[in-house]
Write a protein that holds these residues in place. Structure first.
Motif, PDB file in Angstrom:
ATOM      1  N   LEU A 285     -10.514  -5.337  12.327  1.00 24.85           N
ATOM      2  CA  LEU A 285     -10.179  -4.538  11.244  1.00 24.85           C
ATOM      3  C   LEU A 285     -10.832  -3.047  11.518  1.00 24.85           C
ATOM      4  CD1 LEU A 285     -10.912  -6.844   8.347  1.00 24.85           C
ATOM      5  CD2 LEU A 285      -8.814  -5.954   9.331  1.00 24.85           C
TER       6      LEU A 285
ATOM      7  N   ARG B  18      -6.521  -0.077   7.687  1.00 19.84           N
ATOM      8  CA  ARG B  18      -5.442  -0.948   8.202  1.00 19.84           C
ATOM      9  C   ARG B  18      -5.831  -2.477   8.139  1.00 19.84           C
ATOM     10  NH1 ARG B  18      -1.391   0.522  11.608  1.00 19.84           N
ATOM     11  NH2 ARG B  18      -0.538  -1.226  10.313  1.00 19.84           N
ATOM     12  N   THR B  19      -4.622  -3.133   8.034  1.00 19.87           N
ATOM     13  CA  THR B  19      -5.088  -4.592   8.073  1.00 19.87           C
ATOM     14  C   THR B  19      -5.010  -4.934   9.786  1.00 19.87           C
ATOM     15  OG1 THR B  19      -4.256  -6.625   7.185  1.00 19.87           O
ATOM     16  CG2 THR B  19      -2.651  -5.304   8.002  1.00 19.87           C
ATOM     17  N   ARG B  20      -5.061  -6.444   9.872  1.00 15.91           N
ATOM     18  CA  ARG B  20      -4.950  -6.836  11.463  1.00 15.91           C
ATOM     19  C   ARG B  20      -3.538  -6.685  11.798  1.00 15.91           C
ATOM     20  NH1 ARG B  20      -9.993  -9.010  12.337  1.00 15.91           N
ATOM     21  NH2 ARG B  20     -10.603 -10.106  10.063  1.00 15.91           N
TER      22      ARG B  20
ATOM     23  N   TYR C  32       1.998  -8.689  12.277  1.00 14.32           N
ATOM     24  CA  TYR C  32       1.020  -9.011  11.402  1.00 14.32           C
ATOM     25  C   TYR C  32       0.447 -10.222  11.283  1.00 14.32           C
ATOM     26  CZ  TYR C  32       1.906  -4.144   9.986  1.00 14.32           C
ATOM     27  OH  TYR C  32       2.216  -2.748  10.136  1.00 14.32           O
TER      28      TYR C  32
ATOM     29  N   GLU D  28      -4.020 -12.116   5.208  1.00 14.42           N
ATOM     30  CA  GLU D  28      -4.924 -11.162   5.382  1.00 14.42           C
ATOM     31  C   GLU D  28      -5.156 -10.171   4.030  1.00 14.42           C
ATOM     32  OE1 GLU D  28      -7.153 -10.205   7.880  1.00 14.42           O
ATOM     33  OE2 GLU D  28      -6.391 -11.775   8.963  1.00 14.42           O
ATOM     34  N   PRO D  29      -6.303 -10.224   3.571  1.00 14.85           N
ATOM     35  CA  PRO D  29      -6.552  -9.645   2.141  1.00 14.85           C
ATOM     36  C   PRO D  29      -6.012  -7.961   2.266  1.00 14.85           C
ATOM     37  CG  PRO D  29      -8.469 -10.713   2.643  1.00 14.85           C
ATOM     38  CD  PRO D  29      -7.637 -10.951   4.181  1.00 14.85           C
ATOM     39  N   ARG D  30      -6.151  -7.389   3.566  1.00 10.37           N
ATOM     40  CA  ARG D  30      -5.940  -5.915   3.553  1.00 10.37           C
ATOM     41  C   ARG D  30      -4.184  -5.765   3.493  1.00 10.37           C
ATOM     42  NH1 ARG D  30     -10.021  -2.466   7.388  1.00 10.37           N
ATOM     43  NH2 ARG D  30     -11.899  -3.264   6.186  1.00 10.37           N
ATOM     44  N   ASN D  31      -3.455  -6.867   3.819  1.00  3.61           N
ATOM     45  CA  ASN D  31      -1.960  -6.752   3.710  1.00  3.61           C
ATOM     46  C   ASN D  31      -1.611  -6.235   2.477  1.00  3.61           C
ATOM     47  OD1 ASN D  31      -1.934  -8.032   6.366  1.00  3.61           O
ATOM     48  ND2 ASN D  31      -1.104 -10.019   5.432  1.00  3.61           N
ATOM     49  N   ASN D  32      -2.270  -6.271   1.397  1.00  2.00           N
ATOM     50  CA  ASN D  32      -1.685  -5.755   0.025  1.00  2.00           C
ATOM     51  C   ASN D  32      -2.202  -4.294  -0.130  1.00  2.00           C
ATOM     52  OD1 ASN D  32      -1.040  -8.286  -0.881  1.00  2.00           O
ATOM     53  ND2 ASN D  32      -2.779  -9.015  -1.513  1.00  2.00           N
ATOM     54  N   THR D  33      -3.120  -3.792   0.827  1.00  2.09           N
ATOM     55  CA  THR D  33      -3.574  -2.452   0.651  1.00  2.09           C
ATOM     56  C   THR D  33      -3.270  -1.509   1.913  1.00  2.09           C
ATOM     57  OG1 THR D  33      -5.588  -3.021   1.495  1.00  2.09           O
ATOM     58  CG2 THR D  33      -5.603  -3.188  -0.888  1.00  2.09           C
ATOM     59  N   ASP D  34      -2.687  -2.127   2.897  1.00  2.00           N
ATOM     60  CA  ASP D  34      -2.213  -1.268   3.806  1.00  2.00           C
ATOM     61  C   ASP D  34      -0.917  -0.676   3.847  1.00  2.00           C
ATOM     62  OD1 ASP D  34      -1.001  -0.390   6.519  1.00  2.00           O
ATOM     63  OD2 ASP D  34      -2.402  -1.911   7.547  1.00  2.00           O
TER      64      ASP D  34
END
Length: 189
Positions: A124, A128-130, A149, A153-159
């Motif tokens: 990470l 960005r998300t992975r 993608y 992944e938790p960051r999917n919601n914020t990317d």
């Protein structure tokens, strides 16, 4: 490597094992009337002239091993042989190699439109998300630039760039991961 299953003349694009064991929707669905794989931005880290190779992993490379497989199809759901796929990604620490070609490489699909990439799960980095970057091109056709993608992944919601239509089907196999994704190019067949 398995070849696509044919049901009533249309290759089966969806895999059946989701991240939690349930069936997943085809990614993307291919049936003569559906849209091709969506494009996404190239980002600032693309470098031309990557080496031709199917493995981005070198001996001693840290990170969780990842094998990505899939097919490249045209609009009529027929495989595209010799399609170019150019992959690039961050290392396990979220860093891109901007001076050399670590975690960069291109390959061509086989006669069945299949590809196989050996790499690691990218790290990470801020914002960005992975994800994996890829350019896909059927011979003599325009280039599709997109990103793939990882589900859950938790960051999917914020990317802000993330798009669920580009989720790979990912599963754990021992200490490694396997993923698959099938590309549908805007190529008449």
């Amino acid at each position: 490597m398995a070849v696509p299953v044919t049901l009533m003349g249309v290759p089966a694009l969806a895999r059946t094992a989701g991240a939690r064991g349930e069936a997943v929707e085809a990614t993307p669905t291919c049936d003569d009337g559906d849209d091709p794989t969506i494009p996404q931005m190239e980002g600032p880290y693309f470098k031309p002239n990557s080496p031709q190779r199917t493995s981005l992993v070198q001996p001693g490379t840290p990170g969780v091993r990842l094998t990505v497989t899939g097919y490249v199809f045209g609009l009529a759901c027929k495989p595209i042989p010799r399609a170019l796929l150019d992959f690039w990604q961050a290392d396990a620490y979220g860093t891109y190699d901007n001076t050399g070609y670590r975690f960069r490489g291109h390959q061509f699909t086989d006669a069945n439109g299949a590809f196989r990439l050996s790499t690691i799960v990218p790290g990470l980095y801020p914002g960005r998300t992975r994800h994996l970057h890829v350019k896909v091109q059927a011979p003599g056709r325009p280039i599709l630039t997109t990103q793939l993608y990882f589900p859950g992944e938790p960051r999917n919601n914020t990317d802000a760039i993330f798009d669920a239509r580009l989720l790979m089907n990912v599963r754990s196999v021992g200490n490694a991961k396997e993923a698959d994704f099938d590309f549908v190019l805007n190529v008449p067949q």
